[in-house]
Scaffold this motif. Structure first.
Motif, PDB file in Angstrom:
ATOM      1  N   SER A 141     -15.439 -71.906 -61.587  1.00 31.42           N
ATOM      2  CA  SER A 141     -16.561 -71.661 -60.670  1.00 31.42           C
ATOM      3  C   SER A 141     -17.833 -72.297 -61.205  1.00 31.42           C
ATOM      4  CB  SER A 141     -16.785 -70.155 -60.486  1.00 31.42           C
ATOM      5  OG  SER A 141     -15.621 -69.532 -60.003  1.00 31.42           O
ATOM      6  N   LEU A 142     -18.647 -72.784 -60.291  1.00 28.18           N
ATOM      7  CA  LEU A 142     -19.917 -73.389 -60.674  1.00 28.18           C
ATOM      8  C   LEU A 142     -20.997 -72.341 -60.891  1.00 28.18           C
ATOM      9  CD1 LEU A 142     -19.951 -76.410 -58.180  1.00 28.18           C
ATOM     10  CD2 LEU A 142     -19.303 -76.400 -60.608  1.00 28.18           C
ATOM     11  N   SER A 143     -20.760 -71.133 -60.380  1.00 26.64           N
ATOM     12  CA  SER A 143     -21.746 -70.057 -60.486  1.00 26.64           C
ATOM     13  C   SER A 143     -21.104 -68.800 -61.077  1.00 26.64           C
ATOM     14  CB  SER A 143     -22.319 -69.739 -59.102  1.00 26.64           C
ATOM     15  OG  SER A 143     -23.095 -68.566 -59.133  1.00 26.64           O
ATOM     16  N   ASN A 144     -21.913 -67.988 -61.735  1.00 23.34           N
ATOM     17  CA  ASN A 144     -21.435 -66.719 -62.300  1.00 23.34           C
ATOM     18  C   ASN A 144     -21.612 -65.553 -61.332  1.00 23.34           C
ATOM     19  OD1 ASN A 144     -20.735 -67.856 -64.807  1.00 23.34           O
ATOM     20  ND2 ASN A 144     -22.852 -67.671 -65.549  1.00 23.34           N
ATOM     21  N   THR A 145     -22.060 -65.837 -60.122  1.00 21.33           N
ATOM     22  CA  THR A 145     -22.392 -64.775 -59.167  1.00 21.33           C
ATOM     23  C   THR A 145     -21.204 -63.849 -58.895  1.00 21.33           C
ATOM     24  OG1 THR A 145     -24.025 -66.200 -58.104  1.00 21.33           O
ATOM     25  CG2 THR A 145     -23.272 -64.270 -56.867  1.00 21.33           C
ATOM     26  N   ILE A 146     -20.041 -64.436 -58.596  1.00 24.07           N
ATOM     27  CA  ILE A 146     -18.870 -63.631 -58.246  1.00 24.07           C
ATOM     28  C   ILE A 146     -18.425 -62.786 -59.426  1.00 24.07           C
ATOM     29  CG2 ILE A 146     -16.498 -63.658 -57.431  1.00 24.07           C
ATOM     30  CD1 ILE A 146     -18.547 -64.490 -55.350  1.00 24.07           C
ATOM     31  N   TRP A 147     -18.380 -63.394 -60.604  1.00 28.11           N
ATOM     32  CA  TRP A 147     -17.925 -62.652 -61.773  1.00 28.11           C
ATOM     33  C   TRP A 147     -18.924 -61.562 -62.171  1.00 28.11           C
ATOM     34  CZ3 TRP A 147     -13.460 -61.745 -63.792  1.00 28.11           C
ATOM     35  CH2 TRP A 147     -12.416 -62.643 -63.570  1.00 28.11           C
ATOM     36  N   ASN A 148     -20.190 -61.800 -61.980  1.00 27.04           N
ATOM     37  CA  ASN A 148     -21.179 -60.749 -62.241  1.00 27.04           C
ATOM     38  C   ASN A 148     -20.934 -59.561 -61.316  1.00 27.04           C
ATOM     39  OD1 ASN A 148     -22.454 -62.179 -64.257  1.00 27.04           O
ATOM     40  ND2 ASN A 148     -23.997 -63.068 -62.889  1.00 27.04           N
ATOM     41  N   GLN A 149     -20.592 -59.856 -60.072  1.00 29.31           N
ATOM     42  CA  GLN A 149     -20.294 -58.799 -59.101  1.00 29.31           C
ATOM     43  C   GLN A 149     -19.044 -58.015 -59.523  1.00 29.31           C
ATOM     44  OE1 GLN A 149     -19.785 -60.242 -55.091  1.00 29.31           O
ATOM     45  NE2 GLN A 149     -18.821 -58.340 -54.396  1.00 29.31           N
ATOM     46  N   ILE A 150     -18.020 -58.743 -59.972  1.00 27.10           N
ATOM     47  CA  ILE A 150     -16.781 -58.095 -60.401  1.00 27.10           C
ATOM     48  C   ILE A 150     -17.032 -57.200 -61.607  1.00 27.10           C
ATOM     49  CG2 ILE A 150     -14.497 -58.503 -61.400  1.00 27.10           C
ATOM     50  CD1 ILE A 150     -14.406 -61.112 -59.764  1.00 27.10           C
ATOM     51  N   LEU A 151     -17.758 -57.713 -62.606  1.00 29.16           N
ATOM     52  CA  LEU A 151     -18.003 -56.957 -63.830  1.00 29.16           C
ATOM     53  C   LEU A 151     -18.882 -55.740 -63.574  1.00 29.16           C
ATOM     54  CD1 LEU A 151     -18.548 -59.941 -66.311  1.00 29.16           C
ATOM     55  CD2 LEU A 151     -16.520 -58.496 -66.081  1.00 29.16           C
ATOM     56  N   GLN A 152     -19.847 -55.870 -62.675  1.00 32.45           N
ATOM     57  CA  GLN A 152     -20.736 -54.747 -62.373  1.00 32.45           C
ATOM     58  C   GLN A 152     -20.019 -53.635 -61.619  1.00 32.45           C
ATOM     59  OE1 GLN A 152     -24.058 -56.501 -60.307  1.00 32.45           O
ATOM     60  NE2 GLN A 152     -24.825 -57.540 -62.139  1.00 32.45           N
ATOM     61  N   SER A 153     -19.003 -54.002 -60.851  1.00 37.00           N
ATOM     62  CA  SER A 153     -18.276 -52.997 -60.069  1.00 37.00           C
ATOM     63  C   SER A 153     -17.063 -52.443 -60.819  1.00 37.00           C
ATOM     64  CB  SER A 153     -17.810 -53.597 -58.736  1.00 37.00           C
ATOM     65  OG  SER A 153     -16.924 -54.687 -58.949  1.00 37.00           O
ATOM     66  N   ARG A 154     -16.809 -52.951 -62.005  1.00 36.47           N
ATOM     67  CA  ARG A 154     -15.686 -52.462 -62.819  1.00 36.47           C
ATOM     68  C   ARG A 154     -15.906 -50.995 -63.170  1.00 36.47           C
ATOM     69  NH1 ARG A 154     -12.473 -54.813 -67.814  1.00 36.47           N
ATOM     70  NH2 ARG A 154     -12.184 -52.933 -69.059  1.00 36.47           N
ATOM     71  N   ILE A 155     -14.879 -50.190 -63.019  1.00 40.04           N
ATOM     72  CA  ILE A 155     -14.960 -48.760 -63.318  1.00 40.04           C
ATOM     73  C   ILE A 155     -13.982 -48.430 -64.438  1.00 40.04           C
ATOM     74  CG2 ILE A 155     -14.670 -46.424 -62.432  1.00 40.04           C
ATOM     75  CD1 ILE A 155     -15.278 -47.483 -59.655  1.00 40.04           C
ATOM     76  N   ASP A 156     -14.495 -47.789 -65.474  1.00 35.88           N
ATOM     77  CA  ASP A 156     -13.645 -47.350 -66.576  1.00 35.88           C
ATOM     78  C   ASP A 156     -13.357 -45.859 -66.409  1.00 35.88           C
ATOM     79  OD1 ASP A 156     -13.433 -49.798 -67.986  1.00 35.88           O
ATOM     80  OD2 ASP A 156     -15.471 -49.530 -68.748  1.00 35.88           O
ATOM     81  N   TYR A 157     -12.089 -45.503 -66.577  1.00 32.68           N
ATOM     82  CA  TYR A 157     -11.654 -44.120 -66.421  1.00 32.68           C
ATOM     83  C   TYR A 157     -11.271 -43.547 -67.781  1.00 32.68           C
ATOM     84  CZ  TYR A 157     -11.061 -45.674 -61.578  1.00 32.68           C
ATOM     85  OH  TYR A 157     -11.265 -46.192 -60.335  1.00 32.68           O
ATOM     86  N   LYS A 158     -11.543 -42.267 -67.956  1.00 36.78           N
ATOM     87  CA  LYS A 158     -11.152 -41.580 -69.180  1.00 36.78           C
ATOM     88  C   LYS A 158     -10.051 -40.593 -68.823  1.00 36.78           C
ATOM     89  CE  LYS A 158     -13.251 -39.793 -73.391  1.00 36.78           C
ATOM     90  NZ  LYS A 158     -12.903 -40.999 -74.135  1.00 36.78           N
TER      91      LYS A 158
END
Length: 281
Positions: free
Chosen positions: A153-170
């Motif tokens: 990808s030429l931009s980090n926009t999509i990956w920033n969106q993916i990483l920000q929406s990542r949810i970690d469960y305990k």
């Protein structure tokens, strides 16, 4: 065991006591024994009801905790993906001629679909990577394919969106994980994120590993595979392991514990009623 003995004594002596009442010939000693037995039985019943209630609350708390986090308390499972690429392999001049790759992984599970692990490793240089993921329990014998790709990808926009929406469960005090992102791979090679309404530009393929889930499964199992590139060369190793799964009997155990609690409460109440009857007479 105590409750069974007390209950048996009550059943044995009760007919004789009832007959004695009918004949107005109540044995005072037998009556005293019955009072003690019934009182002790009632106490034991309420003790058991407390234990059954504690078991019920404990199991229900686990069930509700998993459910509240979006985890499947019946069919969910947690898997680890551990891999590394040989940074000295001839094929690993990667897709980028003048820089290290930004790698990520896609997972295809037979009977479930295709997923993206919501993480990307920029300027990857061959170090081991471990990902802990959550998905539905994989059925025995199901094919699993893990693709390692280089983001183009030429931009980090999509990956920033993916990483920000990542949810970690305990899940427990020692187990944490993240859920994967459902994807659809287009004919052009681009990746459509089904839950994000976004598309990742066609990545460059690096290697993939393919294996099957074991036919005989317990809570833990491990499958090892080789990462093979487009020229059919071994360029790394990958290990896919299941190390936790939701208890498929949890719902039944909760219902059983609740039923036992109700039984002992009712049984204790009946014994108290019988005890009052004896004291009045």
């Amino acid at each position: 065991m105590k409750a069974k003995i007390l209950f048996t004594l009550i059943l044995i002596f009760l007919p004789f006591v009832q007959k004695s009442y009918a004949q107005n010939k109540v044995d005072k000693i037998l009556k005293a024994v019955m009072k003690i037995a019934i009182g002790a039985g009632a106490a034991e019943s309420f003790k058991r009801s407390d234990v059954a209630n504690s078991v019920y609350k404990e199991k229900d708390a686990i069930f509700q905790s998993l459910k509240s986090q979006g985890l499947d308390p019946i069919n969910g499972a947690i898997y680890s993906i551990y891999f590394s690429l040989n940074n000295d392999a001839s094929s690993l001049y990667w897709a980028d001629l003048f820089s290290r790759p930004d790698i990520f992984a896609k997972v295809q599970i037979e009977g479930q679909g295709s997923y993206l692990i919501p993480n990307i490793y920029q300027n990857y240089s061959g170090q081991p990577i471990l990902e802990i993921i959550l998905t539905k329990k994989i059925k025995p014998g199901s094919r699993i394919i893990v693709h390692i790709c280089d983001d183009d990808s030429l931009s980090n926009t999509i990956w920033n969106q993916i990483l920000q929406s990542r949810i970690d469960y305990k899940v427990t005090s020692t187990i944490s994980c993240s859920s994967m992102v459902r994807i659809d791979v287009q004919g052009s090679g681009s990746i459509r994120l089904l839950d994000h309404h976004a598309v990742i530009d066609a990545p460059d393929f690096i290697a993939s590993a393919e294996f099957s889930a074991p036919d005989s499964q317990g809570e833990r199992w491990v499958a090892d595979g080789k990462l093979i590139d487009s020229s059919n060369r071994n360029v790394g190793s990958l290990q896919f392991a299941q190390f936790w799964m939701a208890d498929p009997q949890l719902a039944q155990e909760i219902a059983k514990a609740h039923s036992e609690w109700i039984f002992w409460v009712v049984f204790g109440g009946v014994l108290i009623f019988i005890s009052i009857f004896f004291y009045k007479n």
